[in-house]
Motif scaffolding. Sequence first.
Motif, short mmCIF file in Angstrom:
data_model
loop_
_atom_site.label_atom_id
_atom_site.label_comp_id
_atom_site.label_asym_id
_atom_site.label_seq_id
_atom_site.Cartn_x
_atom_site.Cartn_y
_atom_site.Cartn_z
N LEU A 135 12.35 -8.07 5.20
CA LEU A 135 12.01 -6.72 5.65
C LEU A 135 11.35 -6.79 7.01
O LEU A 135 10.41 -7.56 7.21
CB LEU A 135 11.09 -6.06 4.62
CG LEU A 135 11.68 -6.02 3.20
CD1 LEU A 135 10.61 -5.69 2.17
CD2 LEU A 135 12.80 -5.00 3.14
N CYS A 178 12.77 -1.37 8.09
CA CYS A 178 11.86 -0.45 7.41
C CYS A 178 11.27 0.53 8.41
O CYS A 178 11.16 0.23 9.59
CB CYS A 178 10.70 -1.21 6.77
SG CYS A 178 11.23 -2.36 5.50
N ASP A 227 7.53 2.49 2.51
CA ASP A 227 8.95 2.30 2.75
C ASP A 227 9.36 0.87 2.41
O ASP A 227 10.46 0.63 1.89
CB ASP A 227 9.30 2.63 4.21
CG ASP A 227 10.80 2.78 4.39
OD1 ASP A 227 11.40 3.63 3.69
OD2 ASP A 227 11.38 2.05 5.21
N VAL A 228 8.46 -0.08 2.66
CA VAL A 228 8.71 -1.47 2.28
C VAL A 228 8.98 -1.52 0.77
O VAL A 228 9.97 -2.11 0.32
CB VAL A 228 7.50 -2.37 2.65
CG1 VAL A 228 7.59 -3.73 1.95
CG2 VAL A 228 7.41 -2.55 4.16
N ARG A 265 12.37 -0.55 -0.36
CA ARG A 265 13.50 -1.37 0.09
C ARG A 265 13.52 -2.77 -0.51
O ARG A 265 14.39 -3.58 -0.20
CB ARG A 265 13.52 -1.43 1.63
CG ARG A 265 13.86 -0.07 2.24
CD ARG A 265 13.77 -0.09 3.75
NE ARG A 265 13.80 1.27 4.30
CZ ARG A 265 14.90 1.95 4.63
NH1 ARG A 265 16.07 1.40 4.48
NH2 ARG A 265 14.82 3.18 5.09
#
Length: 382
Positions: free
Chosen positions: A80, A103, A116-117, A120
């Motif tokens: 990421l 991200c 958001d991490v 994902r």
Amino acid sequence: MKVKFLDLKAQYDSIRSDIDAAVARILDNCSFIGGPDVAGFEAEFAEFQHAEHCVGVANGTDAIEIAIEALQLERGSEILVPANSFIASSEAVSRGGHSVVFCEPTADQYTIDPEDVARRITERTAAIIGVHLYGNPCDMTALRTLADRHRLAIIEDAAQAHGAEWQGRRVGAIGDIGTFSFYPGKNLGAYGDAGAIVTNNSDLAKRCRMIANHGRIEKYNHLFEGRNSRLDGLQAAVLRVKLRSLDSWVSRRNEIAFRYRAQLGDVTELVLPGAVANARHAYHLFVVRTPRRDELKSFLAEQGIETGIHYPIALPDLPAYQHMRDSRTPQRASELAPQLLSLPIGEHLSDEQVDYVCAAVRAFFHEGVAASTDAIAHSVAS
Ligand SMILES: *Cc1c(COP(=O)(O)O)cnc(C)c1O
């Protein structure tokens, strides 16, 4: 008045005799690769960054590539990466045989958004690259929680964050491994390309050192194939001199940031960079936001004020990443990119120059583009 964005000549002039002596010492003892200054710098920088180990390498991009390789992640792992960074942060992932997963940055700090991490992370995710963008530490507490829960490694890309702190700890060795660039324009810059890796993990440090030096165990005996990415003696000698000033330079950057905030905080059309509680920003850049970015940039240029754009194109929008675009591609970095402007910051600036920049920015927003340099100089003087 002229206000430079960066002034390496002024910096050199302020430390000229020490730099000249350091360079002369290297020329005298011919320790061009390795030698006492490389070892000395590694020890001093490790101490400065509160890390147990520092491995000097050839540049900040290699530092990330070597750090990733040293982690020995399964080939094809997902890593990421924030969608707003310099390309080195993502390039190193692909070059290491892994998949970049972009991200979103947060709307106020511009660092990788832990929420958001979290969205994902998949079964194939192996690591997070936290970029302390502009010198602003990313949320290491939130990243650590996620990393522990999903057994991910944290790589800190601290290329812009020499001297930054997160809750009293210097960034770099808060995660598993951290990387620095000493590109000349960084807060700590060499006189050419240079970089470093820091970590508290001695196995990782040892592997990085071997990767950076052909997998070498002794002169012509190699345990595995590595590469050549060494810090050279001249750069190390220059960096040792400059490291002695780094703390005061970062403090001066913080003073200037404070001055900008005091004078620009009430300009409603301008968003100032978010300041994180319990952290020390290294203010490599002071990045403001306005939909009228391009107009403001040319207005300031007319007043003799240099500014920068970091970065004009979000990573997912680069030609290099068109093949990865899909419905989940982050949006925010792309929305922010045309609005961000880096005002001059650095120890080369006087208070008078900072006040001049502030007056010019105020003039742009309150009095339109009609204000002349004289009028601004006058408003600063009065
Ligand atoms: C400068 C920079 C790098 C790359 O460093 P080099 O020394 O130029 O290779 C990596 N990441 C970020 C965020 C940078 O700003």
